[in-house]
Motif scaffolding. Structure first.
Motif, PDB file in Angstrom:
ATOM      1  N   ALA A  73     -15.988   2.814 -48.079  1.00  0.00           N
ATOM      2  CA  ALA A  73     -16.407   4.005 -47.331  1.00  0.00           C
ATOM      3  C   ALA A  73     -15.277   5.024 -47.301  1.00  0.00           C
ATOM      4  N   LEU A  74     -15.639   6.255 -47.005  1.00  0.00           N
ATOM      5  CA  LEU A  74     -14.668   7.326 -46.797  1.00  0.00           C
ATOM      6  C   LEU A  74     -15.273   8.317 -45.816  1.00  0.00           C
ATOM      7  N   ASN A  75     -14.429   9.159 -45.244  1.00  0.00           N
ATOM      8  CA  ASN A  75     -14.927  10.144 -44.285  1.00  0.00           C
ATOM      9  C   ASN A  75     -14.674  11.572 -44.767  1.00  0.00           C
ATOM     10  N   LEU A  76     -15.630  12.439 -44.447  1.00  0.00           N
ATOM     11  CA  LEU A  76     -15.528  13.867 -44.725  1.00  0.00           C
ATOM     12  C   LEU A  76     -15.922  14.623 -43.464  1.00  0.00           C
ATOM     13  N   ALA A  77     -15.701  15.919 -43.473  1.00  0.00           N
ATOM     14  CA  ALA A  77     -16.120  16.750 -42.339  1.00  0.00           C
ATOM     15  C   ALA A  77     -17.633  16.937 -42.381  1.00  0.00           C
ATOM     16  N   THR A  78     -18.289  16.762 -41.254  1.00  0.00           N
ATOM     17  CA  THR A  78     -19.729  16.987 -41.180  1.00  0.00           C
ATOM     18  C   THR A  78     -20.044  18.480 -41.327  1.00  0.00           C
ATOM     19  N   ALA A 100     -27.837   9.615 -38.442  1.00  0.00           N
ATOM     20  CA  ALA A 100     -27.024  10.145 -37.341  1.00  0.00           C
ATOM     21  C   ALA A 100     -26.674   9.022 -36.374  1.00  0.00           C
ATOM     22  N   PHE A 101     -25.466   9.085 -35.817  1.00  0.00           N
ATOM     23  CA  PHE A 101     -25.073   8.123 -34.791  1.00  0.00           C
ATOM     24  C   PHE A 101     -24.191   8.819 -33.769  1.00  0.00           C
ATOM     25  N   ASP A 102     -24.017   8.172 -32.632  1.00  0.00           N
ATOM     26  CA  ASP A 102     -23.257   8.762 -31.538  1.00  0.00           C
ATOM     27  C   ASP A 102     -21.769   8.773 -31.873  1.00  0.00           C
ATOM     28  N   ALA A 103     -21.078   9.851 -31.481  1.00  0.00           N
ATOM     29  CA  ALA A 103     -19.673  10.030 -31.860  1.00  0.00           C
ATOM     30  C   ALA A 103     -18.704   9.170 -31.070  1.00  0.00           C
ATOM     31  N   GLY A 104     -19.101   8.675 -29.901  1.00  0.00           N
ATOM     32  CA  GLY A 104     -18.156   7.959 -29.038  1.00  0.00           C
ATOM     33  C   GLY A 104     -17.533   6.760 -29.710  1.00  0.00           C
ATOM     34  N   TYR A 105     -16.247   6.504 -29.382  1.00  0.00           N
ATOM     35  CA  TYR A 105     -15.526   5.395 -29.994  1.00  0.00           C
ATOM     36  C   TYR A 105     -15.892   4.045 -29.372  1.00  0.00           C
ATOM     37  N   GLU A 106     -16.279   4.050 -28.100  1.00  0.00           N
ATOM     38  CA  GLU A 106     -16.525   2.790 -27.407  1.00  0.00           C
ATOM     39  C   GLU A 106     -17.707   2.052 -28.043  1.00  0.00           C
ATOM     40  N   ARG A 130     -26.211   5.168 -46.889  1.00  0.00           N
ATOM     41  CA  ARG A 130     -25.190   5.632 -47.825  1.00  0.00           C
ATOM     42  C   ARG A 130     -24.412   6.811 -47.251  1.00  0.00           C
ATOM     43  N   VAL A 131     -25.076   7.559 -46.366  1.00  0.00           N
ATOM     44  CA  VAL A 131     -24.418   8.665 -45.669  1.00  0.00           C
ATOM     45  C   VAL A 131     -24.788   8.565 -44.199  1.00  0.00           C
ATOM     46  N   CYS A 132     -23.790   8.490 -43.335  1.00  0.00           N
ATOM     47  CA  CYS A 132     -24.041   8.510 -41.896  1.00  0.00           C
ATOM     48  C   CYS A 132     -23.061   9.483 -41.252  1.00  0.00           C
ATOM     49  N   TYR A 133     -23.468  10.064 -40.146  1.00  0.00           N
ATOM     50  CA  TYR A 133     -22.652  11.153 -39.604  1.00  0.00           C
ATOM     51  C   TYR A 133     -22.801  11.235 -38.098  1.00  0.00           C
ATOM     52  N   HIS A 134     -21.848  11.928 -37.476  1.00  0.00           N
ATOM     53  CA  HIS A 134     -22.007  12.325 -36.079  1.00  0.00           C
ATOM     54  C   HIS A 134     -21.593  13.789 -35.947  1.00  0.00           C
ATOM     55  N   GLU A 135     -22.035  14.412 -34.864  1.00  0.00           N
ATOM     56  CA  GLU A 135     -21.789  15.835 -34.641  1.00  0.00           C
ATOM     57  C   GLU A 135     -20.571  16.087 -33.774  1.00  0.00           C
ATOM     58  N   PRO A 147     -16.432  16.333 -35.701  1.00  0.00           N
ATOM     59  CA  PRO A 147     -17.617  15.860 -36.437  1.00  0.00           C
ATOM     60  C   PRO A 147     -17.214  15.267 -37.793  1.00  0.00           C
ATOM     61  N   VAL A 148     -17.706  14.070 -38.080  1.00  0.00           N
ATOM     62  CA  VAL A 148     -17.316  13.366 -39.297  1.00  0.00           C
ATOM     63  C   VAL A 148     -18.531  12.728 -39.945  1.00  0.00           C
ATOM     64  N   THR A 149     -18.537  12.755 -41.273  1.00  0.00           N
ATOM     65  CA  THR A 149     -19.570  12.095 -42.074  1.00  0.00           C
ATOM     66  C   THR A 149     -18.925  10.983 -42.897  1.00  0.00           C
ATOM     67  N   TYR A 150     -19.557   9.829 -42.922  1.00  0.00           N
ATOM     68  CA  TYR A 150     -19.079   8.707 -43.724  1.00  0.00           C
ATOM     69  C   TYR A 150     -19.982   8.526 -44.939  1.00  0.00           C
ATOM     70  N   VAL A 151     -19.348   8.340 -46.086  1.00  0.00           N
ATOM     71  CA  VAL A 151     -20.066   8.065 -47.332  1.00  0.00           C
ATOM     72  C   VAL A 151     -19.730   6.628 -47.719  1.00  0.00           C
TER      73      VAL A 151
END
Length: 307
Positions: free
Chosen positions: A224-229, A246-252, A270-275, A282-286
């Motif tokens: 996986a890697l992260n990009l800006a949403t 889409a998923f919630d941004a919180g770390y907990e 294959r692509v998931c993201y939060h706002e 905001p980050v998107t994971y590939v």
């Protein structure tokens, strides 16, 4: 491929350097060239070159503090008569083992056998077991993925402020220490994407969390890697038939929440993201089976988003 054994490095590069440094240390302690030759097992002419001439020293060995400390101990022992050849040999063998464990012998070996470069090779001390090979494959996947991202001009517009990281887990990974990633993350600097260091295990908590959540649902998805949403990036994914999750941004409890979202879908997205959220960019994971596969998809997406 140039096949060079590490033992050749020891004989041809390490041993002459160690002998020269030890010969000079013994001369400083008042030993004659004949006495030094007897201790080192070389000719008196060789000692003369070591002490008075200009021997060809490998600076990566001679400048290493561990070699200097070892030489000082051996020289003191030879000079006082408290150290014999057996003890001196034991000291040098211990030093060689240390130098072969991702140390200066490895650096020289990689230089003379480029196929080893950047692998974090510890073949000398650990052997060719399956776990080591899996680690090397993970490190190599991250290295290739990082280069792929850095070489794609469109990537720079999609690197988050926190940086981009790239990860690959070994099979049966249990925690972040089983995931190879880039220390310091890839950063956008002066219109370029810089890769600050070679990959290491345990170098990314966030990317590792995403990978481990994916592996809990599908063990084959280990990269996986992260990009800006951005809307453009998500639209580029949809244009390729990918439905971003889409998923919630919180770390907990993020790992548990991601696993649940992946289970609901029946497979890792294959692509998931939060706002984003307060203090969270905001980050998107590939995702992909390896970081290399994830990077290929990421480059497609950033190029599509920039078109």
């Amino acid at each position: 491929m140039s096949l060079r054994l590490p033992s050749e490095i020891v004989v041809e590069r390490f041993l002459p350097t160690a002998r020269a440094v030890l010969a000079r240390a013994l001369a400083e302690r008042g030993l004659t060239q004949r006495e030094i030759a007897a201790h080192l097992g070389v000719t008196q002419a060789a000692v003369s070159t070591y002490v008075s001439g200009d021997p060809d020293l490998e600076e990566r060995f001679s400048g290493d503090e561990r070699l200097r400390r070892t030489v000082e101990r051996i020289a003191d022992g030879f000079a006082s008569g408290s150290t014999g050849g057996y003890e001196a040999l034991a000291e040098l063998l211990e030093l060689i083992r240390a130098f072969e464990d991702r140390g200066p012998i490895c650096a020289v070996h990689e230089e003379e056998m480029p196929a080893l470069e950047g692998l974090g090779c510890d073949l000398c001390v650990r052997g060719a077991d399956g776990a080591v090979l899996a680690e090397r494959e993970a490190l190599d996947a991250v290295r290739r993925a990082s280069r792929r991202l850095a070489d794609a001009p469109a990537t720079i517009d999609h690197v988050p402020n926190v940086g981009t990281n790239v990860g690959t887990a070994v099979p049966d990974a249990e925690d972040a220490t089983d995931v190879a990633a880039v220390p310091g993350r890839l950063q956008a600097v002066n219109s370029r994407v810089l890769v600050p260091a070679d990959p290491e295990f345990g170098a990314s908590q966030r990317v590792a969390t995403t990978i481990l959540a994916a592996m809990a649902v599908d063990p084959d998805v280990r990269g996986a890697l992260n990009l800006a949403t951005s809307d453009a990036l998500l639209d580029a994914a949809r244009d390729r038939g990918i439905d971003p999750l889409a998923f919630d941004a919180g770390y907990e409890d993020r790992d548990e929440r991601l696993r649940e979202r992946f289970r609901e879908r029946g497979r890792p997205a294959r692509v998931c993201y939060h706002e984003g959220a307060f203090g969270i960019e905001p980050v998107t994971y590939v995702l992909g089976e390896t970081a290399t596969e994830a990077a290929e998809l990421a480059v497609e997406l950033v190029e599509g988003a920039s078109a």
